[in-house]
Design a protein around this motif. Structure first.
Motif, PDB file in Angstrom:
ATOM      1  N   SER A  18       0.811  -1.218   0.000  1.00 27.45           N
ATOM      2  CA  SER A  18       0.000   0.000   0.000  1.00 27.45           C
ATOM      3  C   SER A  18       0.843   1.266   0.000  1.00 27.45           C
ATOM      4  O   SER A  18       0.359   2.347  -0.360  1.00 27.45           O
ATOM      5  N   ARG A  19       2.120   1.156   0.386  1.00 29.80           N
ATOM      6  CA  ARG A  19       2.993   2.333   0.359  1.00 29.80           C
ATOM      7  C   ARG A  19       3.306   2.769  -1.077  1.00 29.80           C
ATOM      8  O   ARG A  19       3.816   3.877  -1.286  1.00 29.80           O
ATOM      9  N   PHE A  20       3.000   1.925  -2.035  1.00 31.78           N
ATOM     10  CA  PHE A  20       3.254   2.253  -3.441  1.00 31.78           C
ATOM     11  C   PHE A  20       2.001   2.747  -4.158  1.00 31.78           C
ATOM     12  O   PHE A  20       2.028   2.997  -5.367  1.00 31.78           O
ATOM     13  N   THR A  21       0.894   2.889  -3.448  1.00 29.63           N
ATOM     14  CA  THR A  21      -0.310   3.453  -4.047  1.00 29.63           C
ATOM     15  C   THR A  21      -0.314   4.962  -3.805  1.00 29.63           C
ATOM     16  O   THR A  21       0.017   5.411  -2.711  1.00 29.63           O
ATOM     17  N   PRO A  22      -0.668   5.755  -4.808  1.00 29.66           N
ATOM     18  CA  PRO A  22      -0.639   7.220  -4.649  1.00 29.66           C
ATOM     19  C   PRO A  22      -1.748   7.716  -3.743  1.00 29.66           C
ATOM     20  O   PRO A  22      -2.839   7.153  -3.704  1.00 29.66           O
ATOM     21  N   SER A  23      -1.471   8.785  -2.995  1.00 27.25           N
ATOM     22  CA  SER A  23      -2.487   9.383  -2.129  1.00 27.25           C
ATOM     23  C   SER A  23      -3.533  10.136  -2.950  1.00 27.25           C
ATOM     24  O   SER A  23      -4.692  10.224  -2.557  1.00 27.25           O
ATOM     25  N   ARG A  24      -3.101  10.668  -4.090  1.00 28.74           N
ATOM     26  CA  ARG A  24      -4.022  11.344  -5.005  1.00 28.74           C
ATOM     27  C   ARG A  24      -3.863  10.731  -6.396  1.00 28.74           C
ATOM     28  O   ARG A  24      -3.151  11.258  -7.246  1.00 28.74           O
ATOM     29  N   PRO A  25      -4.497   9.598  -6.637  1.00 26.93           N
ATOM     30  CA  PRO A  25      -4.299   8.868  -7.894  1.00 26.93           C
ATOM     31  C   PRO A  25      -4.820   9.617  -9.113  1.00 26.93           C
ATOM     32  O   PRO A  25      -5.865  10.267  -9.055  1.00 26.93           O
ATOM     33  N   GLN A  26      -4.064   9.533 -10.209  1.00 25.73           N
ATOM     34  CA  GLN A  26      -4.499  10.126 -11.468  1.00 25.73           C
ATOM     35  C   GLN A  26      -5.700   9.363 -12.038  1.00 25.73           C
ATOM     36  O   GLN A  26      -6.562   9.943 -12.690  1.00 25.73           O
ATOM     37  N   LEU A  27      -5.720   8.057 -11.776  1.00 26.14           N
ATOM     38  CA  LEU A  27      -6.812   7.192 -12.214  1.00 26.14           C
ATOM     39  C   LEU A  27      -7.350   6.436 -11.001  1.00 26.14           C
ATOM     40  O   LEU A  27      -6.566   6.050 -10.125  1.00 26.14           O
ATOM     41  N   PRO A  28      -8.651   6.172 -10.918  1.00 30.78           N
ATOM     42  CA  PRO A  28      -9.214   5.460  -9.759  1.00 30.78           C
ATOM     43  C   PRO A  28      -8.582   4.091  -9.536  1.00 30.78           C
ATOM     44  O   PRO A  28      -8.395   3.675  -8.385  1.00 30.78           O
ATOM     45  N   ILE A  29      -8.203   3.397 -10.608  1.00 30.29           N
ATOM     46  CA  ILE A  29      -7.639   2.056 -10.495  1.00 30.29           C
ATOM     47  C   ILE A  29      -6.304   2.060  -9.751  1.00 30.29           C
ATOM     48  O   ILE A  29      -5.907   1.064  -9.143  1.00 30.29           O
ATOM     49  N   LEU A  30      -5.589   3.199  -9.764  1.00 28.58           N
ATOM     50  CA  LEU A  30      -4.281   3.273  -9.118  1.00 28.58           C
ATOM     51  C   LEU A  30      -4.376   3.268  -7.597  1.00 28.58           C
ATOM     52  O   LEU A  30      -3.377   3.040  -6.917  1.00 28.58           O
ATOM     53  N   ALA A  31      -5.577   3.522  -7.063  1.00 30.46           N
ATOM     54  CA  ALA A  31      -5.782   3.460  -5.615  1.00 30.46           C
ATOM     55  C   ALA A  31      -6.014   2.022  -5.161  1.00 30.46           C
ATOM     56  O   ALA A  31      -6.144   1.760  -3.968  1.00 30.46           O
ATOM     57  N   ASN A  32      -6.049   1.108  -6.120  1.00 30.62           N
ATOM     58  CA  ASN A  32      -6.300  -0.299  -5.819  1.00 30.62           C
ATOM     59  C   ASN A  32      -5.015  -1.111  -5.788  1.00 30.62           C
ATOM     60  O   ASN A  32      -3.994  -0.712  -6.355  1.00 30.62           O
ATOM     61  N   VAL A  33      -5.097  -2.253  -5.132  1.00 34.76           N
ATOM     62  CA  VAL A  33      -4.008  -3.226  -5.128  1.00 34.76           C
ATOM     63  C   VAL A  33      -4.468  -4.432  -5.934  1.00 34.76           C
ATOM     64  O   VAL A  33      -5.627  -4.843  -5.862  1.00 34.76           O
ATOM     65  N   LEU A  34      -3.566  -4.978  -6.728  1.00 33.42           N
ATOM     66  CA  LEU A  34      -3.882  -6.138  -7.555  1.00 33.42           C
ATOM     67  C   LEU A  34      -3.653  -7.421  -6.763  1.00 33.42           C
ATOM     68  O   LEU A  34      -2.592  -7.619  -6.183  1.00 33.42           O
ATOM     69  N   LEU A  35      -4.660  -8.285  -6.743  1.00 28.50           N
ATOM     70  CA  LEU A  35      -4.553  -9.613  -6.143  1.00 28.50           C
ATOM     71  C   LEU A  35      -4.655 -10.638  -7.261  1.00 28.50           C
ATOM     72  O   LEU A  35      -5.672 -10.696  -7.955  1.00 28.50           O
ATOM     73  N   SER A  36      -3.597 -11.398  -7.446  1.00 34.36           N
ATOM     74  CA  SER A  36      -3.555 -12.387  -8.515  1.00 34.36           C
ATOM     75  C   SER A  36      -3.165 -13.742  -7.928  1.00 34.36           C
ATOM     76  O   SER A  36      -2.047 -13.906  -7.437  1.00 34.36           O
ATOM     77  N   ALA A  37      -4.098 -14.695  -7.960  1.00 37.44           N
ATOM     78  CA  ALA A  37      -3.862 -16.034  -7.421  1.00 37.44           C
ATOM     79  C   ALA A  37      -3.483 -16.964  -8.570  1.00 37.44           C
ATOM     80  O   ALA A  37      -4.324 -17.319  -9.389  1.00 37.44           O
ATOM     81  N   LYS A  38      -2.192 -17.313  -8.628  1.00 38.39           N
ATOM     82  CA  LYS A  38      -1.708 -18.161  -9.717  1.00 38.39           C
ATOM     83  C   LYS A  38      -0.548 -19.029  -9.244  1.00 38.39           C
ATOM     84  O   LYS A  38       0.273 -18.597  -8.436  1.00 38.39           O
ATOM     85  N   LYS A  39      -0.486 -20.254  -9.751  1.00 39.66           N
ATOM     86  CA  LYS A  39       0.659 -21.152  -9.578  1.00 39.66           C
ATOM     87  C   LYS A  39       1.088 -21.295  -8.122  1.00 39.66           C
ATOM     88  O   LYS A  39       2.258 -21.195  -7.778  1.00 39.66           O
ATOM     89  N   GLY A  40       0.136 -21.495  -7.243  1.00 36.98           N
ATOM     90  CA  GLY A  40       0.452 -21.794  -5.854  1.00 36.98           C
ATOM     91  C   GLY A  40       0.900 -20.621  -5.017  1.00 36.98           C
ATOM     92  O   GLY A  40       1.451 -20.824  -3.927  1.00 36.98           O
ATOM     93  N   GLU A  41       0.691 -19.399  -5.482  1.00 31.60           N
ATOM     94  CA  GLU A  41       1.064 -18.230  -4.685  1.00 31.60           C
ATOM     95  C   GLU A  41       0.135 -17.068  -4.993  1.00 31.60           C
ATOM     96  O   GLU A  41      -0.544 -17.035  -6.023  1.00 31.60           O
ATOM     97  N   LEU A  42       0.112 -16.122  -4.084  1.00 30.66           N
ATOM     98  CA  LEU A  42      -0.680 -14.909  -4.268  1.00 30.66           C
ATOM     99  C   LEU A  42       0.259 -13.770  -4.605  1.00 30.66           C
ATOM    100  O   LEU A  42       1.231 -13.513  -3.890  1.00 30.66           O
TER     101      LEU A  42
END
Length: 262
Positions: A18-42
């Motif tokens: 979360s320290r890498f998400t902007p406090s004032r994002p240029q795009l709404p998606i940038l305030a989100n964190v990506l969760l990707s469940a693949k190949k036995g790890e998150l």
């Protein structure tokens, strides 16, 4: 998508990402964190388009999938849960979260809208131990400017000097130069500018990693640098601009010189 993992591991990972998400994002998606469940790890990912992180977390994956969720909300929610195993189930863009007697549902945005995150493995890699990078970063980064309107002075310059790697930072009023015993490649003769904040983050995450080694990949073509750690990749854009000629700033001779124990 269906998976489960430990609350204590996920909470710690989310605080880092979360320290890498902007406090004032240029795009709404940038305030989100990506969760990707693949190949036995998150995989947790975040970016502000200038820098970002891929963080790998051990998890039990029953069904692969991916979604993006508000970083602040998810971090606070997971942090409020008791230690133990948390179960996740994705239905359309809604992620159901269960931990003991606690349940919640978060609405997310499709991962297809999230900016692609760079991957390492295409350029020559410099390798450091935690001691080799932590010392130079801590001894120089504090001299970098914190004013975002002057990005060049907010950087640490890494360059080849007399065959070895040197770190230098200045905010225009003070300057710190650290020359290491690490052999530098010739393509760093002119040096590169890396954000001091990113270098500090690398050292912080490296201190918490089991494997105390980091690889640095610099791509002049893509104008970016990628740090590869034990369980994470941190990437950032190289800062462009004319860095002060620090060699002329450092006096060549002194009328008085004193040596004392620190």
């Amino acid at each position: 998508m269906k998976f489960d993992c430990l609350q204590e591991n996920l909470s710690k990972a989310l605080l880092t990402v979360s320290r890498f998400t902007p406090s004032r994002p240029q795009l709404p998606i940038l305030a989100n964190v990506l969760l990707s469940a693949k190949k036995g790890e998150l995989l947790l990912g975040a970016t502000n388009l200038e820098s970002g992180i891929n963080l790998h977390l051990g998890a039990k994956i029953d069904e692969e999938g991916e979604i993006t969720l508000p970083a602040k909300t998810l971090t606070e929610l997971i942090g409020s849960f008791p230690p133990g195993r948390i179960e996740f189930l994705l239905e359309e863009n809604n992620l159901k979260i269960s931990c003991q007697k606690n349940q919640a549902v978060l609405s997310g945005i499709s991962a297809s809208e999230f900016p692609p995150l760079p991957k390492a493995g295409k350029e020559e890699v410099l390798k450091f131990s935690s001691e080799e990078i932590a010392g130079p970063v801590s001894q120089t980064s504090y001299c970098a400017a914190t004013d975002e309107s002057r990005p060049v002075l907010g950087a640490v310059k890494i360059l080849e000097k007399d065959g070895f790697l040197s770190f230098v930072a200045t905010d225009g009023y003070r300057l710190s130069l650290k020359t290491t015993k690490i052999k530098a490649p010739k393509n760093l003769t002119k040096g590169v500018l890396l954000p001091a904040r990113i270098l500090t983050e690398v050292v912080k995450i490296l201190a918490e990693s089991e494997k105390k080694e980091v690889g640095l990949e610099i791509s002049a073509q893509n104008n970016q640098a990628i740090f590869s750690l034990d369980s994470a990749e941190i990437f950032c854009r190289l800062i462009e601009g004319q860095y002060p000629d620090f060699q002329k700033i450092i006096p060549a001779s002194f009328s008085t010189k004193t040596t004392f124990s620190k």
